[in-house]
Design an enzyme around this catalytic site. Sequence first.
Site, short mmCIF file in Angstrom:
data_model
loop_
_atom_site.label_atom_id
_atom_site.label_comp_id
_atom_site.label_asym_id
_atom_site.label_seq_id
_atom_site.Cartn_x
_atom_site.Cartn_y
_atom_site.Cartn_z
N ASP A 137 0.85 -1.19 0.00
CA ASP A 137 0.00 0.00 0.00
C ASP A 137 0.89 1.25 0.00
O ASP A 137 1.90 1.32 0.71
CB ASP A 137 -0.90 -0.01 1.24
CG ASP A 137 -2.03 0.99 1.13
OD1 ASP A 137 -3.20 0.56 1.06
OD2 ASP A 137 -1.75 2.22 1.11
N ILE A 138 0.48 2.23 -0.82
CA ILE A 138 1.31 3.43 -0.99
C ILE A 138 1.26 4.35 0.24
O ILE A 138 2.18 5.15 0.46
CB ILE A 138 0.89 4.18 -2.28
CG1 ILE A 138 2.01 5.05 -2.80
CG2 ILE A 138 -0.39 4.97 -2.07
CD1 ILE A 138 1.79 5.54 -4.22
N ASN A 180 -13.09 -3.38 2.31
CA ASN A 180 -14.16 -2.38 2.33
C ASN A 180 -15.01 -2.44 1.06
O ASN A 180 -14.47 -2.60 -0.03
CB ASN A 180 -13.56 -0.98 2.45
CG ASN A 180 -12.75 -0.79 3.72
OD1 ASN A 180 -13.09 -1.36 4.76
ND2 ASN A 180 -11.70 0.00 3.65
N HIS A 201 -10.29 -5.24 -3.10
CA HIS A 201 -8.95 -5.44 -2.52
C HIS A 201 -9.06 -5.81 -1.05
O HIS A 201 -9.94 -5.34 -0.35
CB HIS A 201 -8.07 -4.20 -2.70
CG HIS A 201 -8.68 -2.93 -2.20
ND1 HIS A 201 -9.62 -2.23 -2.92
CD2 HIS A 201 -8.50 -2.24 -1.06
CE1 HIS A 201 -9.98 -1.15 -2.25
NE2 HIS A 201 -9.33 -1.14 -1.10
N PHE A 202 -8.15 -6.67 -0.64
CA PHE A 202 -8.02 -7.05 0.76
C PHE A 202 -6.76 -6.38 1.30
O PHE A 202 -5.70 -6.48 0.69
CB PHE A 202 -7.88 -8.58 0.90
CG PHE A 202 -9.14 -9.33 0.63
CD1 PHE A 202 -9.62 -9.49 -0.66
CD2 PHE A 202 -9.87 -9.88 1.68
CE1 PHE A 202 -10.79 -10.18 -0.91
CE2 PHE A 202 -11.04 -10.57 1.44
CZ PHE A 202 -11.51 -10.72 0.14
N HIS A 203 -6.91 -5.72 2.44
CA HIS A 203 -5.74 -5.17 3.14
C HIS A 203 -5.21 -6.21 4.12
O HIS A 203 -6.00 -6.83 4.84
CB HIS A 203 -6.13 -3.95 3.98
CG HIS A 203 -6.71 -2.79 3.25
ND1 HIS A 203 -6.00 -1.63 3.00
CD2 HIS A 203 -7.96 -2.56 2.75
CE1 HIS A 203 -6.78 -0.75 2.38
NE2 HIS A 203 -7.98 -1.30 2.21
N HIS A 263 -15.92 3.13 3.74
CA HIS A 263 -14.52 3.55 3.63
C HIS A 263 -13.79 2.99 2.41
O HIS A 263 -12.56 2.95 2.41
CB HIS A 263 -13.73 3.22 4.91
CG HIS A 263 -14.27 3.92 6.11
ND1 HIS A 263 -14.02 5.25 6.38
CD2 HIS A 263 -15.06 3.47 7.11
CE1 HIS A 263 -14.65 5.59 7.49
NE2 HIS A 263 -15.29 4.53 7.95
N GLN A 264 -14.52 2.57 1.39
CA GLN A 264 -13.84 2.15 0.16
C GLN A 264 -13.49 3.38 -0.67
O GLN A 264 -14.37 4.22 -0.94
CB GLN A 264 -14.72 1.19 -0.66
CG GLN A 264 -14.00 0.63 -1.88
CD GLN A 264 -14.86 -0.37 -2.66
OE1 GLN A 264 -16.06 -0.47 -2.44
NE2 GLN A 264 -14.23 -1.11 -3.56
P1 AMP Z 1 -9.81 1.45 0.47
O1 AMP Z 1 -10.14 2.61 1.37
O2 AMP Z 1 -10.14 0.13 1.13
O3 AMP Z 1 -10.44 1.59 -0.90
O4 AMP Z 1 -8.24 1.47 0.31
C1 AMP Z 1 -7.57 1.87 -0.85
C2 AMP Z 1 -6.10 1.75 -0.56
O5 AMP Z 1 -5.39 1.86 -1.77
C3 AMP Z 1 -5.56 2.83 0.38
O6 AMP Z 1 -4.99 2.22 1.54
C4 AMP Z 1 -4.51 3.55 -0.48
O7 AMP Z 1 -3.39 3.96 0.26
C5 AMP Z 1 -4.17 2.49 -1.50
N1 AMP Z 1 -3.64 2.99 -2.76
C6 AMP Z 1 -4.19 3.94 -3.55
N2 AMP Z 1 -3.42 4.12 -4.66
C7 AMP Z 1 -2.39 3.24 -4.55
C8 AMP Z 1 -1.25 2.95 -5.37
N3 AMP Z 1 -1.03 3.60 -6.53
N4 AMP Z 1 -0.38 2.01 -4.96
C9 AMP Z 1 -0.61 1.34 -3.80
N5 AMP Z 1 -1.65 1.57 -2.98
C10 AMP Z 1 -2.53 2.53 -3.36
#
Ligand code: AMP
Length: 133
Positions: free
Chosen positions: A29-30, A85, A98-100, A91-92
């Site tokens: 994650d960035i 999410n 995607h799974f964190h 909070h998406q």
């Molecule tokens: P969500 O709130 O569950 O949709 O999380 C989206 C996640 O994507 C967040 O934790 C962001 O930091 C991550 N994210 C967004 N753009 C990038 C990217 N280019 N590379 C890696 N992670 C990203």
Amino acid sequence: MSTIFDKILDGDIPCHRVYEDDHVLAFLDINPLSEGHVLVIPKERRAFLHELSDDQAAAIGRVLPRLARAVMNATGCEHYNILQNNGAPAHQAVFHVHFHIIPKLADRGLGVQWRPTSLEGGEELAARIRSGL
Ligand code: AMP
């Protein structure tokens, strides 16, 4: 609708890849909540978990524990959260499933606001959910 994860899948923008197979990509994650915060995505382009095919869901399920073990080994964390999410109110931010994997490291990691209520009408509710399967 195209998302930033489409660009990553297409190789148009870079990522720190940690795993890839025919169905799944995992990368850092960035904006990590903690060191080792990894995102695991299906290659199938779907916004929400409930839209995912059984095959893609199974492919993610198969690799998640292995990725969690690798994150634990790499970061030394003993505890972690899996977060997934669906929908902006939930909070998406990126509308590609995607799974964190979020390590719990000292005061870093996922903050959870958990406000339990008591279960009412469980029999009827469970039956209603079962009937939708
Ligand atoms: P969500 O709130 O569950 O949709 O999380 C989206 C996640 O994507 C967040 O934790 C962001 O930091 C991550 N994210 C967004 N753009 C990038 C990217 N280019 N590379 C890696 N992670 C990203």
